[in-house]
Design a protein around this motif. Sequence first.
Motif, PDB file in Angstrom:
ATOM      1  N   PRO A  77     -58.349 -18.633  -5.631  1.00 49.69           N
ATOM      2  CA  PRO A  77     -57.152 -17.790  -5.594  1.00 49.69           C
ATOM      3  C   PRO A  77     -57.350 -16.422  -6.250  1.00 49.69           C
ATOM      4  O   PRO A  77     -57.912 -16.328  -7.334  1.00 49.69           O
ATOM      5  CB  PRO A  77     -56.120 -18.595  -6.383  1.00 49.69           C
ATOM      6  CG  PRO A  77     -56.642 -19.970  -6.465  1.00 49.69           C
ATOM      7  CD  PRO A  77     -58.114 -19.917  -6.277  1.00 49.69           C
ATOM      8  N   GLN A  79     -55.928 -13.343  -8.245  1.00 51.11           N
ATOM      9  CA  GLN A  79     -54.820 -13.038  -9.153  1.00 51.11           C
ATOM     10  C   GLN A  79     -54.736 -11.533  -9.375  1.00 51.11           C
ATOM     11  O   GLN A  79     -55.734 -10.836  -9.261  1.00 51.11           O
ATOM     12  CB  GLN A  79     -55.050 -13.743 -10.492  1.00 51.11           C
ATOM     13  CG  GLN A  79     -54.948 -15.264 -10.371  1.00 51.11           C
ATOM     14  CD  GLN A  79     -55.596 -16.004 -11.531  1.00 51.11           C
ATOM     15  OE1 GLN A  79     -55.807 -15.415 -12.591  1.00 51.11           O
ATOM     16  NE2 GLN A  79     -55.926 -17.256 -11.322  1.00 51.11           N
ATOM     17  N   GLY A  97     -53.361 -15.388  -1.480  1.00 55.05           N
ATOM     18  CA  GLY A  97     -52.399 -16.467  -1.278  1.00 55.05           C
ATOM     19  C   GLY A  97     -50.948 -16.048  -1.246  1.00 55.05           C
ATOM     20  O   GLY A  97     -50.060 -16.897  -1.133  1.00 55.05           O
ATOM     21  N   SER A  98     -50.664 -14.751  -1.344  1.00 53.65           N
ATOM     22  CA  SER A  98     -49.267 -14.315  -1.255  1.00 53.65           C
ATOM     23  C   SER A  98     -49.205 -12.875  -0.760  1.00 53.65           C
ATOM     24  O   SER A  98     -50.186 -12.126  -0.842  1.00 53.65           O
ATOM     25  CB  SER A  98     -48.572 -14.412  -2.623  1.00 53.65           C
ATOM     26  OG  SER A  98     -49.051 -13.385  -3.480  1.00 53.65           O
ATOM     27  N   ASN A 123     -52.856 -23.291   2.783  1.00 54.26           N
ATOM     28  CA  ASN A 123     -52.780 -24.598   2.132  1.00 54.26           C
ATOM     29  C   ASN A 123     -52.094 -25.575   3.079  1.00 54.26           C
ATOM     30  O   ASN A 123     -50.888 -25.558   3.227  1.00 54.26           O
ATOM     31  CB  ASN A 123     -52.000 -24.450   0.819  1.00 54.26           C
ATOM     32  CG  ASN A 123     -51.795 -25.774   0.112  1.00 54.26           C
ATOM     33  OD1 ASN A 123     -52.227 -26.822   0.589  1.00 54.26           O
ATOM     34  ND2 ASN A 123     -51.131 -25.735  -1.019  1.00 54.26           N
ATOM     35  N   ASP A 128     -49.472 -29.243  -4.463  1.00 52.12           N
ATOM     36  CA  ASP A 128     -49.001 -28.118  -5.263  1.00 52.12           C
ATOM     37  C   ASP A 128     -50.118 -27.513  -6.101  1.00 52.12           C
ATOM     38  O   ASP A 128     -50.050 -26.365  -6.515  1.00 52.12           O
ATOM     39  CB  ASP A 128     -47.853 -28.555  -6.181  1.00 52.12           C
ATOM     40  CG  ASP A 128     -46.613 -28.880  -5.362  1.00 52.12           C
ATOM     41  OD1 ASP A 128     -46.516 -28.378  -4.219  1.00 52.12           O
ATOM     42  OD2 ASP A 128     -45.760 -29.645  -5.847  1.00 52.12           O
ATOM     43  N   SER A 129     -51.161 -28.306  -6.356  1.00 56.66           N
ATOM     44  CA  SER A 129     -52.266 -27.819  -7.176  1.00 56.66           C
ATOM     45  C   SER A 129     -53.062 -26.739  -6.451  1.00 56.66           C
ATOM     46  O   SER A 129     -53.847 -26.022  -7.056  1.00 56.66           O
ATOM     47  CB  SER A 129     -53.199 -28.973  -7.516  1.00 56.66           C
ATOM     48  OG  SER A 129     -53.689 -29.555  -6.328  1.00 56.66           O
ATOM     49  N   LYS A 130     -52.870 -26.629  -5.141  1.00 56.69           N
ATOM     50  CA  LYS A 130     -53.618 -25.623  -4.386  1.00 56.69           C
ATOM     51  C   LYS A 130     -52.693 -24.474  -4.018  1.00 56.69           C
ATOM     52  O   LYS A 130     -51.566 -24.692  -3.595  1.00 56.69           O
ATOM     53  CB  LYS A 130     -54.174 -26.235  -3.099  1.00 56.69           C
ATOM     54  CG  LYS A 130     -55.258 -27.259  -3.357  1.00 56.69           C
ATOM     55  CD  LYS A 130     -56.119 -27.448  -2.123  1.00 56.69           C
ATOM     56  CE  LYS A 130     -57.344 -28.264  -2.447  1.00 56.69           C
ATOM     57  NZ  LYS A 130     -56.983 -29.674  -2.706  1.00 56.69           N
ATOM     58  N   SER A 131     -53.202 -23.250  -4.160  1.00 57.63           N
ATOM     59  CA  SER A 131     -52.354 -22.135  -3.794  1.00 57.63           C
ATOM     60  C   SER A 131     -52.613 -21.769  -2.340  1.00 57.63           C
ATOM     61  O   SER A 131     -53.490 -22.321  -1.681  1.00 57.63           O
ATOM     62  CB  SER A 131     -52.604 -20.957  -4.726  1.00 57.63           C
ATOM     63  OG  SER A 131     -53.961 -20.647  -4.733  1.00 57.63           O
TER      64      SER A 131
END
Length: 221
Positions: A77, A79, A97-98, A123, A128-131
């Motif tokens: 991911p 950041q 991822g976003s 995903n 939930d542990s994966k983004s």
Amino acid sequence: MGVSENYRSIVQELESLKPEGTPTLIAVSKFQPKEKVQEAISGGVIHFGENRVQEGIEKFSDLGKPEKDFILHHIGPVQSSHIRKYSGLYSFVHGVGSQKILEELKKRMDQDRWKIRYFLQVNLTHEDSKSGFSKEDIMELLLKKETLSSEFCVLEGFMTMGPSSGDLEETRKVFREISDIRKEFLPQGKLSMGMSGDYKIALEEGSDYLRIGTAIFGERT
Ligand SMILES: *Cc1c(COP(=O)(O)O)cnc(C)c1O
């Protein structure tokens, strides 16, 4: 066997299994000492993956010229705090991822005039542990295709990971589903999927970039 021998033997295996369109093999050197990376570069390995941006900088910044002596991929991911550190060293990021991260990445790369190619992380395992984007979100995003790339920030394709359980049937389903999404929505796009435990499945399902660590470098220390 040494690192570059391991790398070559996997490449040979991939070529024999799929002579037309052999995927690019990324040697994932996270947590491995710099000496092993140097050894791999001397042995002709070009593509490397790191999942901590700072660790990548410490290891690679004096190992030669990016894009010439090595091609560095950030895997995992992305950041916000990473983004300003890519310029000058990283060529690919696997794991946008976003939408927020994508906007920040485009802005920064255009500002720095440093070319980066990125993969949208999808995903499909509902863990939930994966983004990453859900299937619905990714399809919505792809409707706005013209906004996905900018001059210095170019959409390369999709990245995904199999389920944490390691169940290979489930893994195949996930890989096949993303392959179908590509076929329908981004036919020229590339797929980044497959690790040490599931790369043969990823190969069969049409992956373009395999990210392999332990099968090349041995256990991480
Ligand atoms: C660590 C890592 C890999 C490589 O895993 P291995 O099982 O050692 O091959 C691949 N992709 C990502 C995102 C990783 O974090």
